[in-house]
Structure formats: C-alpha cells, structure tokens
Motif scaffolding. Structure first.
Motif, short mmCIF file in Angstrom:
data_model
loop_
_atom_site.label_atom_id
_atom_site.label_comp_id
_atom_site.label_asym_id
_atom_site.label_seq_id
_atom_site.Cartn_x
_atom_site.Cartn_y
_atom_site.Cartn_z
N PRO A 194 41.60 80.86 83.73
CA PRO A 194 40.65 80.69 83.10
C PRO A 194 39.45 79.92 83.85
O PRO A 194 38.19 80.06 83.84
CB PRO A 194 40.83 80.20 81.41
CG PRO A 194 42.13 80.54 81.50
CD PRO A 194 42.91 80.49 82.84
N LEU A 195 40.00 78.65 84.09
CA LEU A 195 39.17 77.63 85.02
C LEU A 195 38.42 78.21 86.10
O LEU A 195 37.38 78.40 86.42
CB LEU A 195 39.78 76.38 85.35
CG LEU A 195 39.26 75.15 86.24
CD1 LEU A 195 37.79 74.85 85.54
CD2 LEU A 195 40.22 74.11 86.46
N ALA A 196 39.49 78.94 87.06
CA ALA A 196 38.65 79.59 88.11
C ALA A 196 37.60 80.63 87.58
O ALA A 196 36.78 80.90 88.56
CB ALA A 196 39.95 80.29 88.85
N PRO A 237 43.96 64.99 86.76
CA PRO A 237 42.49 64.82 86.28
C PRO A 237 41.64 66.05 85.71
O PRO A 237 40.50 65.86 85.48
CB PRO A 237 42.10 64.77 87.95
CG PRO A 237 43.14 65.31 89.02
CD PRO A 237 44.16 65.10 88.20
N GLU A 238 42.27 67.09 85.27
CA GLU A 238 41.50 68.04 84.81
C GLU A 238 41.54 67.74 83.15
O GLU A 238 40.99 68.34 82.30
CB GLU A 238 42.33 69.43 84.75
CG GLU A 238 42.25 69.92 85.86
CD GLU A 238 43.15 71.38 86.06
OE1 GLU A 238 43.75 71.70 85.20
OE2 GLU A 238 43.39 71.73 87.43
N CYS A 239 42.19 66.52 82.90
CA CYS A 239 41.91 65.77 81.45
C CYS A 239 40.66 65.46 81.15
O CYS A 239 40.02 64.85 82.14
CB CYS A 239 43.15 64.99 81.28
SG CYS A 239 44.71 65.48 81.25
N GLY A 291 52.81 81.81 91.11
CA GLY A 291 51.88 80.93 90.77
C GLY A 291 50.76 81.55 89.93
O GLY A 291 51.00 82.52 89.27
N VAL A 292 49.51 81.36 90.21
CA VAL A 292 48.38 81.94 89.62
C VAL A 292 47.58 82.75 90.86
O VAL A 292 47.55 82.36 91.94
CB VAL A 292 47.51 81.40 88.39
CG1 VAL A 292 48.30 81.15 87.42
CG2 VAL A 292 46.97 80.12 89.06
N LYS A 293 46.78 83.37 90.53
CA LYS A 293 45.90 84.33 91.34
C LYS A 293 45.25 83.74 92.39
O LYS A 293 45.26 83.78 93.54
CB LYS A 293 44.90 85.31 90.48
CG LYS A 293 44.30 86.31 91.55
CD LYS A 293 43.35 87.30 90.78
CE LYS A 293 42.50 87.85 91.41
NZ LYS A 293 41.11 88.36 90.85
N PHE A 327 36.08 74.17 82.74
CA PHE A 327 37.41 73.31 82.12
C PHE A 327 38.45 74.18 82.29
O PHE A 327 38.50 75.06 81.85
CB PHE A 327 37.15 72.49 80.90
CG PHE A 327 36.73 73.45 79.77
CD1 PHE A 327 37.81 73.90 78.87
CD2 PHE A 327 35.35 73.67 79.28
CE1 PHE A 327 37.47 74.79 77.81
CE2 PHE A 327 35.05 74.55 78.34
CZ PHE A 327 36.09 75.17 77.55
N CYS A 328 39.70 73.44 82.13
CA CYS A 328 40.95 74.14 82.02
C CYS A 328 41.17 73.92 80.55
O CYS A 328 41.25 73.21 79.97
CB CYS A 328 42.05 73.25 82.74
SG CYS A 328 43.63 73.84 82.31
N PRO A 329 41.33 75.29 79.72
CA PRO A 329 41.58 75.25 78.46
C PRO A 329 42.82 74.30 78.01
O PRO A 329 42.94 73.95 76.99
CB PRO A 329 41.63 76.65 78.30
CG PRO A 329 42.04 77.40 79.24
CD PRO A 329 41.35 76.37 80.39
N VAL A 330 43.73 74.29 79.14
CA VAL A 330 45.19 73.44 78.61
C VAL A 330 44.99 72.07 78.68
O VAL A 330 44.98 71.47 77.60
CB VAL A 330 46.31 74.14 79.73
CG1 VAL A 330 47.52 73.39 79.43
CG2 VAL A 330 46.38 75.38 79.68
N HIS A 331 44.36 71.63 79.76
CA HIS A 331 43.99 70.07 79.83
C HIS A 331 42.96 69.79 78.83
O HIS A 331 42.84 68.46 78.53
CB HIS A 331 43.74 69.89 81.04
CG HIS A 331 45.01 69.99 82.14
ND1 HIS A 331 45.24 71.15 82.65
CD2 HIS A 331 45.89 68.98 82.69
CE1 HIS A 331 46.47 70.90 83.56
NE2 HIS A 331 46.74 69.53 83.33
N GLU A 332 41.88 70.61 78.86
CA GLU A 332 40.66 70.04 77.71
C GLU A 332 41.43 69.74 76.21
O GLU A 332 40.77 69.11 75.68
CB GLU A 332 39.95 71.24 77.99
CG GLU A 332 38.54 70.82 76.87
CD GLU A 332 37.80 69.99 77.72
OE1 GLU A 332 37.76 69.61 78.78
OE2 GLU A 332 36.53 69.52 77.41
FE1 SF4 Z 1 44.37 77.13 85.38
FE2 SF4 Z 1 44.72 75.10 83.63
FE3 SF4 Z 1 46.71 77.02 84.03
FE4 SF4 Z 1 46.06 75.17 86.08
S1 SF4 Z 1 46.97 74.61 83.64
S2 SF4 Z 1 46.42 77.06 86.11
S3 SF4 Z 1 43.79 74.96 85.68
S4 SF4 Z 1 44.57 77.45 83.05
#
Ligand code: SF4
Ligand code: 13P
Length: 302
Positions: free
Chosen positions: A86-88, A198-200, A59-61, A170-175
């Motif tokens: 990046p959101l974190a 809900p990150e959209c 997953g991610v960190k 914000f999450c750069p993907v969902h934004e």
């Molecule tokens: Fe972070 Fe967005 Fe990737 Fe989820 S999708 S791990 S919030 S950058």
C-alpha cells in the motif's frame, strides 16, 4: 505434507536452474527454503549478479519489479500476483508528474517501495538502508522525496542542509506503532535496546536507540552487547533475529504489526510458481529503461 512440498520445490528449482530470493518478513517456511534472504537493498543488489536465468521472488510486487528492472534479461516470478504494498501505491504517476511540473528545479528521490512507473520518473531511488546517504550525496539541494513521509522526516533530520518536499504516504503497518506501546515495552524490558525501522512515526524514531533497515537490525543484533531487543518493525522479522541469535531475546513492539501482503506467499504458491512459471513480472521496455538508471544509482550508493 510440508516435507513433500519442500522436496518438490527443491527438485523443481534444480531442474529449472532457479534461485529463490526472499525478504526478511516472509513466513518461516519460505525463509527456510530461500537461497538468499535479505532487505530490499541486499535483494536488489544480489539480483544483478546471479548466474541463474530464473529468479523466484518471495516478497512483494515492487521488489520483484526491482529485480526485473535491474536484470531485464531474466525471468522474474512473483508467486502471488496480489502481493502488493500500500505504501508503494500511495503516489500515482500523475501525482508525481504534477509535482515535477510545480517544482521543475527539484530532483526526485523515490523510496524503492514505489511502482516501476514512479521509479521511471525519478532521478534516484533509495532504500531504508541508504536513504540518508542517497540524499546527502545527491547533486541538488532541492529534493522531492516520495512516497514515505516518516522515512522522509528521518532523512531530513539527518541532512538538514537539503530542502525537501516530502510526500505524505506511509506504510499502514509501521504507522500503527505508538508512543504508549514503546513506553510500555521499555517499562517491561528496561535493559533492552530498542531497534526500529525508519517507516515508523517520528515519535517512535525519536525515542528509539537505533533506526535501521531489516538487514541493519540483523547486523546490530549480532554486534551489540545487548542481550534483549525491542523490535519496531513487521513481526516476521523476529523469526530470523531469533534463529541467528538463539541466546538473545527479541520482543516485538506492541501487537499486531503484520504485513498481510508479505504473508501471502505460502509453500504451495512457491511450488506452483516454479512448476508453471508464474507469475512473470512483465514491464514495458520503456519503463524498464527509464527506471534502471534510478535503481543503478541507488545500488551504487550501497
Ligand atoms: Fe509495504 Fe509496509 Fe508491507 Fe513493507 S511492511 S511491504 S512498506 S505495506
Ligand atoms: P527493508 O528494506 O528494511 O527490508 O524494508 C522493506 C519494507 O518493506 C519495510 O516495510
């Protein structure tokens, strides 16, 4: 080649007594080899109850850190150290400290997509699956919500009686989801149910049919009478949705909604991680102890 790697990973996993956890956005070969797949809340919960002394977290960190904080006695490995979020990273410890100083009577709710240090400064954490409930049940009307502004907007909409200061992360993907894409997708598949994360942005949330975590999407896809779904989240989600619902149809909302960080772990990284026990999540004991309460309160809400 891939077949050999899969065999080697299974062999090493057995020898080491390891368990492989993976998030729903991971690449298909990682999803296929994982022992447990899930959303952030499911993976956090499950990591506490495992007998295995070694967890390999695909997953991610922040997810691997969460497992480590909840099970500090275990060795938790993240196969690619650079898999971040990046959101974190959008709020620093100093920024949160400044907010706390400015609003001393407010309680801090941090989305689990945050650093271990930010969690250590929070009263409670939440995931997309339980954010509304966490805020509703919190014994304070005054809340600082970090770091996701869209999740914060959605929570505030559902719990209007709370006074919320929302961080602008914000999450750069969902934004990137925009209303035009949603309109075009609805025109192309008028019969489809629109399920979004809900990150959209609010415009997408307001015009969707269901707002769900990634595990919520899987549940909804199984239970809904609909046969077609427009899916507003990271594209990796489509693989599991299709695999578990082979007779239904899933369309990713718009184009290029890919989280590069979630795609960093490949089979060879997983193999090397098991072989060389890398990269071990290592956190200061003080941070673990300070963050654990906020995470335990999160999993208790369910
Ligand atoms: Fe972070 Fe967005 Fe990737 Fe989820 S999708 S791990 S919030 S950058
Ligand atoms: P879930 O907890 O819904 O799986 O979401 C995690 C995430 O990072 C979304 O971008």
């Amino acid at each position: 080649m891939e077949k050999d790697l899969v065999l080697e990973i299974k062999k090493l996993k057995q020898e080491r007594g390891a368990v492989i956890l993976a998030h729903n956005y991971q690449i298909p070969p990682i999803q296929d080899i994982a022992d447990l797949l899930g959303d952030s809340l499911e993976l956090a919960k499950v990591s506490r109850n495992l007998k295995n002394k070694l967890i390999v977290f695909c997953g991610v960190k922040f997810m691997a850190e969460t497992a480590k904080i909840l099970s500090p006695e275990k060795l938790v490995l993240l196969p690619v150290m650079e898999a971040g979020c990046p959101l974190a990273d959008s709020i620093s410890v100093d920024e949160l400290k400044a907010l706390r100083r400015k609003y001393p009577d407010y309680k801090v709710v941090s989305y689990v997509n945050s650093s271990a240090e930010v969690k250590a400064l929070s009263d409670v954490c939440c995931t997309s699956a339980n954010a509304v409930e966490v805020v509703r049940k919190l014994d304070s009307r005054h809340i600082i919500f970090t770091p996701d502004k869209n999740l914060g907007w959605w929570v505030k909409n559902n719990v209007p009686e709370k006074d919320m200061i929302i961080w602008e992360g914000f999450c750069p993907v969902h934004e990137k989801f925009d209303y035009q894409e949603l309109k075009e997708a609805r025109d192309a598949h008028p019969e489809a149910e629109v399920i979004v994360h809900p990150e959209c942005p609010p415009e997408i949330l307001e015009n969707s049919d269901c707002i769900l975590s990634t595990a919520g999407m899987l549940k909804r896809a199984k239970e809904s009478k609909a046969e077609n779904f427009i899916v507003g989240t990271e594209e990796g989600m489509i693989y599991r949705l299709k695999k578990e619902n082979p007779h239904k149809h899933f369309y990713s909302l718009g184009k290029n909604k890919i989280c590069e960080d979630m795609k960093k772990i490949e089979l060879n990284d997983l193999y090397l991680s098991l072989r060389d026990k890398k990269y071990a999540v290592s956190l200061d004991e003080r941070i673990i102890n300070a963050a654990r309460g906020a995470l335990e309160r999160m999993v208790a809400v369910g």
